[in-house]
Scaffold this active site. Structure first.
Site, PDB file in Angstrom:
ATOM      1  CE1 TYR A 127      -3.585  -2.503   0.348  1.00  0.00           C
ATOM      2  CE2 TYR A 127      -3.561  -2.231   2.721  1.00  0.00           C
ATOM      3  CZ  TYR A 127      -4.082  -2.821   1.602  1.00  0.00           C
ATOM      4  OH  TYR A 127      -5.104  -3.729   1.732  1.00  0.00           O
ATOM      5  CB  SER A 185      -6.735 -10.639   2.590  1.00  0.00           C
ATOM      6  OG  SER A 185      -7.479  -9.550   2.095  1.00  0.00           O
ATOM      7  N   GLY A 216     -15.508   2.487  -2.674  1.00  0.00           N
ATOM      8  CA  GLY A 216     -14.597   3.467  -3.270  1.00  0.00           C
ATOM      9  C   GLY A 216     -15.285   4.773  -3.615  1.00  0.00           C
ATOM     10  N   GLY A 217     -16.372   5.051  -2.934  1.00  0.00           N
ATOM     11  CA  GLY A 217     -17.063   6.306  -3.188  1.00  0.00           C
ATOM     12  C   GLY A 217     -18.083   6.236  -4.303  1.00  0.00           C
ATOM     13  N   GLY A 240      -8.930   9.679   6.003  1.00  0.00           N
ATOM     14  CA  GLY A 240      -7.920  10.304   6.853  1.00  0.00           C
ATOM     15  C   GLY A 240      -8.467  11.531   7.564  1.00  0.00           C
TER      16      GLY A 240
END
Lengths: 296, 296, 296
Positions: free
Chosen positions: A49, A154, A210-211, A262
């Site tokens: 990431y 995952s 993701g929006g 964030g």
């Protein structure tokens, strides 16, 4: 999270976009401290990431207040490799779950994050070359050395999960999978059934798709937004984010959502979802809005 | 091949096209002797392969040198029946895994092949009318009579495999499935995961995709050929066949490829694949070329 | 129906269309008595079938001759809820397998049907919010109170079945699923394999595909009708219904067909299927007619 497994906070703070947030180490330290103060103590990382790596940035912030480490459960991952340097134009990213690669990946994570251990290590994707015995050997070695306390996976299919579990003494502690009102194939393809059967809780990534839910113009997105807005009103929720998180957390395998923002105000606002309780009819109303048809 | 199961040679020589090769019995005997001399001692047959049957042609060659039989592991199959004679225009080919049909099929194979036993009998396709208890009875009878030493399946889904296995005392020794760089659904649909979990090795049929990889003009085939050619050079392989066989053999369930050529030079050339070792990046590069996109 | 489970008659009389039949209670009593006299003693209901509910109509008929109850095995279901009254324009039908909902559903069924128990309770559809532990608690309570003797499911996938079974002491006694020559996905998707493995018999709903086989004009329906007619002649059957029921009953998981007609002549005619025996070639001929291609 699983029989004998670790305890996570009700939400996990995800750091895959950390490099995009443009925070100084001091700002990041403040952000971490604030979400910890709000009870979000589990954090999600992966070596792949960000650039620079979210693990490096996070480690730099922790150095400013090493006492914070003991208040966190740090999850990181292994198994995805970038194309080798000098690999030529055609070189590809690939998966590597060899014993050596797993151990080297953990050592890299620890050197970037600081500290002497990961609380949980996840195999990031199921390597089609996965030798389950070899992964088990790596887990045993990492546990014995104290470098990793718990192990999970995952994006594993049920058969991949079963295969790896067959070689391990302890239950895998989670399967981190995509769950949101747009994509919830894991609800019906057996993935969440298997986890509930084993009393293992999934971690949910991409909870807000993701929006896409907020901006998408497809018929499905328009239906979803309209229904989420109605549910928000009915429930007295502050945002449709909260409704989505509550919708996910009410699944019977008890998924733990990963937050991606964030913005501390948005992060703490998510906690409001813990007080929401969709009726079954409300839960299915969102299912119907996503599918575009009623339940069978 | 499986816990308590038989040992196979690293490659299996397949005989489904034997009738097309136009060999005399003496020529066939020479061909068999040569691949045995090169360490390929396992051969694959089925009652439904060829006209005349590959079993008859093979048996005729073995009669010329009966001592050869003990150097071979003979695999044959049961369970596919041609339309009954006089069945009328609409009659269809069908599956039959009744006890009587299985035993009769083995007796037919033995009468054609000669010798008193098959090393391995596979149920060729999963009969949707399969009574697993009845198949188990047939296996017990065939084992007791010495006519078959080991039992496996071919083209079984995970649930079919699990069902039949549940009625047997010994592990099924293999599941013979299609594996090649064009069609490798068994990599992701749970078939190979189940085999690895049970430590059972698949046999791989159609490894070269029936030649499509060499001649096909689709975008996928063009990508595959180009990537195979690059890998051939990087690995110093003699042919892209070798690269394909190595790619298959590196799968963690350890598939055993079946060779389909009647050309002894091409058969022995395949053995070169045993010395190849694709890096993980190289293995995934072929995966990416086939899929047309990177790993998730 | 399953190890330790109930016995069913060879066919089950389904009552989902009872409200459409326009029978008086006396006429219905006569209908029930007649199919019982022909050996069809198992009946299938659900709280959501019909308006007025088939359970109410059936209960009213049974009141006219309460002695009939002991000659029946009554199957009903739970878990589908209509949109709540006053739920607004957007309210949807939904699933509810909470403990309270299951118990309330059974109590509602008993009050409509009369009598003090259901022989079998099925969870009608798999609730994506199913807490398997809670369903198990409801089953234990209903068994202890004598209100339900046996438990099963309907339309469950293999992973859903496995999940619920993992929480129960006794085997689920059935999985009621759609099986007909148009839709028989359960033959290949693992559903029937799982049932055979556990020696659990499915109940088959929509055996005649809602009449589509008799009237549909698609190429598939035309092929199916033509082949069914040929098979009817070959077998000396009275109707293609009989051929279809025999085709379903020959599946190795031994499905029990549910009849949907309120015409006693048609119901008893179905019993003729018990005397039919399709050859395997005949069975696969119908498979081929449905698929439009031969077996692989």
């Amino acid at each position: 999270m699983s029989p004998g497994g670790p305890e996570f906070s009700p939400f996990v703070q995800g750091y895959w976009r950390l490099a995009e947030w443009g925070m100084s180490s001091a700002e990041l330290l403040s952000f971490i401290s604030q979400h910890v103060a709000h009870g979000i103590t589990t954090v999600d990382h992966a070596p792949v990431y960000g650039d620079p790596s979210c693990e490096s940035l996070f480690g730099a912030a922790l150095k400013l207040d090493p006492s914070l480490r003991n208040r966190l459960e740090i999850v990181s991952k292994c198994g995805i490799e970038n194309p080798p340097e000098g690999g030529g134009a055609g070189a590809v990213a690939y998966y590597d779950s060899s014993k050596g690669a797993i151990i080297a990946s953990v050592e890299g994570s620890l050197s970037r994050l600081g500290g002497d251990h990961l609380d949980v290590l996840l195999v990031h994707r199921c390597d089609f070359l996965m030798q389950a015995d070899e992964v088990a050997e790596a887990f045993v070695a990492l546990k014995a050395s104290g470098k990793v306390r718990h192990f999970g996976v995952s994006n594993f299919s049920p058969s991949q999960f079963s295969l790896l579990q067959s070689r391990l003494d302890a239950p895998l502690v989670t399967n981190q999978v995509e769950i949101n009102p747009v994509n919830f194939g894991v609800v019906s393809d057996g993935t969440l059934d298997q986890l509930q059967e084993g009393r293992v809780r999934p971690m949910a990534w991409s909870c807000l798709a993701g929006g896409e839910i907020f901006q998408g113009q497809s018929a499905q997105m328009i239906r979803l937004r309209a229904t989420l807005e109605v549910l928000r009103e009915e429930l007295g929720a502050e945002s449709i984010d909260q409704v989505i998180f509550a919708w996910i957390m009410q699944m019977p395998s008890h998924p733990v959502p990963i937050l991606g923002s964030g913005n501390i105000a948005r992060v703490t606002a998510a906690l409001g979802a813990l007080d929401l309780n969709l009726s079954r009819e409300q839960w299915y109303r969102l299912w119907v809005a996503s599918k575009g048809h009623g339940v069978p």
